[in-house]
Design an enzyme around this catalytic site. Structure first.
Site, PDB file in Angstrom:
ATOM      1  N   CYS A 274       0.848  -1.178   0.000  1.00 12.62           N
ATOM      2  CA  CYS A 274       0.000   0.000   0.000  1.00 12.62           C
ATOM      3  C   CYS A 274       0.893   1.240   0.000  1.00 12.62           C
ATOM      4  O   CYS A 274       1.958   1.262   0.594  1.00 12.62           O
ATOM      5  CB  CYS A 274      -0.943   0.090   1.195  1.00 12.62           C
TER       6      CYS A 274
ATOM      7  N   ARG B  69       3.628  -0.433  -5.034  1.00  9.39           N
ATOM      8  CA  ARG B  69       3.390  -0.942  -3.681  1.00  9.39           C
ATOM      9  C   ARG B  69       2.074  -1.708  -3.566  1.00  9.39           C
ATOM     10  O   ARG B  69       1.790  -2.299  -2.524  1.00  9.39           O
ATOM     11  CB  ARG B  69       3.377   0.215  -2.676  1.00  9.39           C
TER      12      ARG B  69
ATOM     13  N   TRP C 272      -2.744  -2.694  -1.619  1.00  8.79           N
ATOM     14  CA  TRP C 272      -2.454  -4.132  -1.743  1.00  8.79           C
ATOM     15  C   TRP C 272      -3.300  -4.780  -0.662  1.00  8.79           C
ATOM     16  O   TRP C 272      -3.054  -4.588   0.536  1.00  8.79           O
ATOM     17  CB  TRP C 272      -0.963  -4.387  -1.517  1.00  8.79           C
TER      18      TRP C 272
ATOM     19  N   ASN D 128      -1.427   2.238   5.559  1.00  7.74           N
ATOM     20  CA  ASN D 128      -0.570   1.159   5.070  1.00  7.74           C
ATOM     21  C   ASN D 128      -0.145   0.359   6.289  1.00  7.74           C
ATOM     22  O   ASN D 128       0.434   0.926   7.219  1.00  7.74           O
ATOM     23  CB  ASN D 128       0.656   1.785   4.366  1.00  7.74           C
ATOM     24  N   GLY D 129      -0.433  -0.945   6.304  1.00 13.12           N
ATOM     25  CA  GLY D 129      -0.049  -1.770   7.453  1.00 13.12           C
ATOM     26  C   GLY D 129      -1.202  -2.665   7.850  1.00 13.12           C
ATOM     27  O   GLY D 129      -2.138  -2.874   7.071  1.00 13.12           O
TER      28      GLY D 129
ATOM     29  N   GLU E 234      17.699 -17.171  -8.746  1.00 10.08           N
ATOM     30  CA  GLU E 234      17.163 -15.852  -9.090  1.00 10.08           C
ATOM     31  C   GLU E 234      16.459 -15.894 -10.451  1.00 10.08           C
ATOM     32  O   GLU E 234      15.409 -15.279 -10.635  1.00 10.08           O
ATOM     33  CB  GLU E 234      18.303 -14.827  -9.062  1.00 10.08           C
TER      34      GLU E 234
ATOM     35  N   LYS F 156      12.587 -14.917 -11.112  1.00  6.75           N
ATOM     36  CA  LYS F 156      12.151 -13.914 -12.115  1.00  6.75           C
ATOM     37  C   LYS F 156      11.049 -14.496 -12.992  1.00  6.75           C
ATOM     38  O   LYS F 156      10.046 -13.848 -13.238  1.00  6.75           O
ATOM     39  CB  LYS F 156      13.309 -13.483 -13.020  1.00  6.75           C
TER      40      LYS F 156
ATOM     41  N   GLU G 261       7.691 -14.980 -11.020  1.00  8.75           N
ATOM     42  CA  GLU G 261       6.936 -13.824 -10.561  1.00  8.75           C
ATOM     43  C   GLU G 261       6.336 -13.017 -11.690  1.00  8.75           C
ATOM     44  O   GLU G 261       5.310 -12.384 -11.500  1.00  8.75           O
ATOM     45  CB  GLU G 261       7.738 -12.953  -9.591  1.00  8.75           C
TER      46      GLU G 261
ATOM     47  N   HIS H  78      18.487 -36.434  -7.429  1.00  5.71           N
ATOM     48  CA  HIS H  78      17.899 -36.845  -6.147  1.00  5.71           C
ATOM     49  C   HIS H  78      16.413 -36.488  -6.059  1.00  5.71           C
ATOM     50  O   HIS H  78      15.872 -36.415  -4.971  1.00  5.71           O
ATOM     51  CB  HIS H  78      18.693 -36.226  -4.992  1.00  5.71           C
TER      52      HIS H  78
ATOM     53  N   LYS I  27       5.998  -4.326  -4.457  1.00  2.09           N
ATOM     54  CA  LYS I  27       7.452  -4.228  -4.401  1.00  2.09           C
ATOM     55  C   LYS I  27       7.978  -4.139  -2.975  1.00  2.09           C
ATOM     56  O   LYS I  27       9.051  -4.638  -2.674  1.00  2.09           O
ATOM     57  CB  LYS I  27       7.932  -3.026  -5.215  1.00  2.09           C
TER      58      LYS I  27
HETATM   59  O1  M6R Z   1      13.021  -4.558  -0.710  1.00  2.00           O
HETATM   60  P1  M6R Z   1      13.610  -5.901  -0.427  1.00  2.00           P
HETATM   61  O2  M6R Z   1      14.925  -6.113  -1.111  1.00  2.00           O
HETATM   62  O3  M6R Z   1      13.710  -6.208   1.037  1.00  2.00           O
HETATM   63  O4  M6R Z   1      12.594  -6.937  -1.044  1.00  2.00           O
HETATM   64  C1  M6R Z   1      12.799  -8.314  -0.890  1.00  2.00           C
HETATM   65  C2  M6R Z   1      11.889  -9.113  -1.795  1.00  2.00           C
HETATM   66  O5  M6R Z   1      10.553  -8.821  -1.531  1.00  2.00           O
HETATM   67  C3  M6R Z   1      12.165  -8.838  -3.274  1.00  2.00           C
HETATM   68  O6  M6R Z   1      13.490  -9.087  -3.615  1.00  2.00           O
HETATM   69  C4  M6R Z   1      11.248  -9.699  -4.158  1.00  2.00           C
HETATM   70  O7  M6R Z   1      11.586 -11.039  -4.036  1.00  2.00           O
HETATM   71  C5  M6R Z   1      11.326  -9.226  -5.614  1.00  2.00           C
HETATM   72  N1  M6R Z   1      10.011  -9.072  -6.153  1.00  2.00           N
HETATM   73  C6  M6R Z   1      12.065 -10.152  -6.483  1.00  2.00           C
HETATM   74  O8  M6R Z   1      12.071  -9.739  -7.814  1.00  2.00           O
END
Ligand code: M6R
Length: 609
Positions: free
Chosen positions: A2, A27, A77, A103-104, A482, A486, A489, A505, A604
């Site tokens: 949010c 956000r 959000w 927000n929270g 990673e 990517k 997500e 395994h 984010k």
């Molecule tokens: O702001 P932060 O680096 O703490 O965020 C951590 C994760 O939420 C962030 O890296 C998330 O996994 C990304 N969407 C990955 O692309």
């Protein structure tokens, strides 16, 4: 999660709030809304879905709201209550005498709601936020000034919040407060602003004040007051952010993610600049490297993957034991450490609740905290003992790209600095690695050039895919993790990152012609061992995409497509190998006509547990 904004000043309130929300949409994008003071009343306008829906609704009002000087806005959000107009913020108290954005999470909202209902209050949403609006309205109706009324309401709440509110009774004023969730105040001339993050306001100002936990802010067009909950005034120095407003423009790119992938050379240049000289000597004056005997690295998602690469480099060069943990696990683990333990907390946003909680947990055993973050003035910078800033510039796309590479660079600098402080690796070797690291921007640039027009073919292998496997060994393993993150997500395709040697395994059972295998080969022994592991998947019908040197004939033989990376020193492998995976995920998602910057269900900044 949010985003909130607030404005007091001139008759451009709607414009400033909408611009702020546009920059905070990363956000959360379940709904958006504004509350504006107009003619002694509060007017609200809210829409479910993207901010564009709200913008359209505003247009339909034919500028009717454009006379407003004061207001608050929100992009959501969803936590409590599905995305809908009723659950969108602002939430109103007492039929609209006050409006609140939040927000929270209010943890005790259910009991407060019961209590308010018993006192005759009618609720019109399923949100936790609505209890704040009613508590505030009751105090205002009882005659308390808005700021004091907010303090009284907040005393009843448990949980985390950044809230902002306006009241019909106090025109030209916005009040706000925070506990755990972020909030900054922007200062202007004859106008003042507040927001969840500085990037919301970069077009308006670069001068900011941070608001600390438990403080209340009172904004008018000509003043900013910060107070304790008990009403005592607090002095606060302002700071200037380094980011330029242009950094949050698309700059001709189709999406932020693509722009940010191409920003990587300059993100690396800025992060390395002034920290490693042309002779390869590393200087990190911001961090005390003496006396470190043990290291714990904490982070979430991409930051965790960067942490895995940091571990490999620190253990190899500095010979200091490193544990890497996902913050949400670390915070509840049976922690081992003491005052000689350095806790490296990695967070692009500097706001991630789990990482902040992991820091708090490490404090309990006396650990020294180093924050690696991209966000000046963020919460983590105030919780840590030292800050190593990655200088990637604002990252808007929800999928982290340039901040990942900048985090790796920062951690490699740390590894070189620690190795020197410990005397664990000969000075000349460290200098050579330092000189190699300085070449990261140039090598990433070269990678982007090599990949031009090459990724589409690899992406086409995903058209019929039902899942994908990303394999790597050594430093290519975190890169594979990673790469899988990517793809998941932004394309919503199930993907697993796995150590190539561990395939047999279990996960090899997934392999068939509908499960492409992405092999991150790396160099030396890692490459040789990975090649044999990947051959085993070819034998079972997998279509293989390799990330490999262009002249790697073994990789070419076994792969349907090779995504080429340039010759580069070993320390640069994770940098160059990450880029093809970012572009691959991007192309697969675009092929599915998905919004790569705002993938479903995500935000984010993750400011809830
Ligand atoms: O702001 P932060 O680096 O703490 O965020 C951590 C994760 O939420 C962030 O890296 C998330 O996994 C990304 N969407 C990955 O692309």
């Amino acid at each position: 999660m949010c985003g909130i904004v607030g404005y007091v000043g001139k008759a451009r309130c709607v414009e400033v709030l909408m611009e702020g929300l546009r920059n905070l949409e990363y956000r959360g994008y379940d709904s958006a809304g504004l509350a504006l003071q107009l003619g002694g009343r509060i007017e609200t306008i809210k829409r479910p879905g993207r901010l564009d829906n709200l913008a359209e609704a505003l247009e339909e009002r034919n500028g009717h709201l454009s006379a407003a000087h004061t207001g608050v806005g929100h992009t959501r959000w969803a936590t409590h209550g599905r995305p809908s107009e009723a659950n969108a913020h602002p939430q109103l108290g007492n039929g609209g005498s006050v409006a609140v954005v939040h927000n929270g999470i209010i943890e005790n909202f259910a009991e407060l709601k019961e209590e308010l209902k018993e006192r005759g209050v009618t609720f019109s949403s399923e949100t936790d936020t609505e209890v704040i609006a009613h508590l505030l309205a009751q105090r205002v109706e009882a005659g308390e000034p808005l700021r004091e009324a907010l303090a009284s309401a907040l005393r009843r709440l448990r949980g985390s919040f950044a809230v902002a509110a306006v009241s019909a009774k106090e025109p030209g004023k916005v009040v706000a407060a925070r506990k755990q969730s972020p909030l900054v105040v922007g200062q202007g001339a004859g106008e003042n602003y507040l927001a969840s993050a500085v990037q919301a306001l970069l077009k308006q100002t670069r001068r900011f004040l941070v608001v600390e936990n438990g403080e209340i802010v009172e904004l008018t067009g000509s003043s900013v007051g910060i107070f304790t909950l008990d009403g005592e005034s607090v002095e606060r120095e302002s700071f200037e952010v380094e980011w330029e407003a242009e950094a949050i423009e698309l700059g001709g790119y189709e999406d932020y993610m693509l722009k940010e992938i191409h920003d990587q050379p300059s993100a690396l240049r800025n992060t390395l600049s002034g920290r490693v000289d042309s002779g390869g000597a590393v200087d990190l004056p911001e961090v005390d490297l003496a006396g470190v005997e043990r290291i714990a690295v904490v982070g979430c998602g991409t930051a965790y993957h960067a942490g895995l690469l940091g571990k490999e480099a620190i253990e190899r060069l500095a010979r200091i034991p490193v544990e890497v943990a996902v913050s949400s696990e670390y915070r509840y683990a049976h922690l081992v450490g003491d005052e000689k333990t350095l806790v490296v907390a990695i967070s692009q946003s500097g706001e991630t609740t789990d990482t902040l909680a992991a820091i708090e947990a490490a404090r309990a055993f006396g650990g020294r905290i180093l924050a690696v973050t991209n966000t000046q003035g963020s919460l983590i910078t105030r919780e840590a003992d030292a800050v190593l800033l990655t200088k990637a510039g604002p990252e808007i796309g929800v999928a982290a790209t340039k901040t990942f590479l900048a985090q790796i660079a920062a951690l490699y600098l740390l590894a070189l600095g620690l190795a020197r402080a410990k005397g664990a690796t000969p000075e000349e070797e460290l200098r050579e690695l330092g000189r190699d690291l300085r070449r990261a921007p140039e090598k990433v640039e070269e990678t982007l050039g090599l990949l031009e027009g090459r990724v589409e073919e690899a992406a086409s292998l995903f058209e019929e895919a039902r899942c994908a496997l990303f394999l790597g060994r050594g430093s290519s393993y975190p890169v594979a993790l990673e790469g899988a993150l990517k793809l998941k997500e932004i394309s919503y395709l199930p993907a697993e990152g796995y150590p190539a040697g561990e395939m047999k395994h279990g996960p090899i059972a997934l392999v068939d012609e509908h499960s492409p295998v992405v092999a991150v080969l790396g160099q030396g022994l890692t490459r040789e061992k990975s090649l044999s592991n990947v051959e085993e998947t070819v034998a079972r019908g997998a279509s293989v995409i390799s990330v490999a040197r262009e002249n790697d004939s073994a990789a070419r033989r076994m792969s349907r497509v090779v995504l080429p990376v340039p010759e580069a020193p070993g320390i640069l492998d994770p940098f160059v190998s990450s880029v093809p995976l970012q572009l691959l995920a991007y192309r697969v998602a675009k092929g599915r006509a998905l919004d790569v910057d705002k993938p479903r269900n995500l935000a984010k900044s993750v400011t809830v547990e």
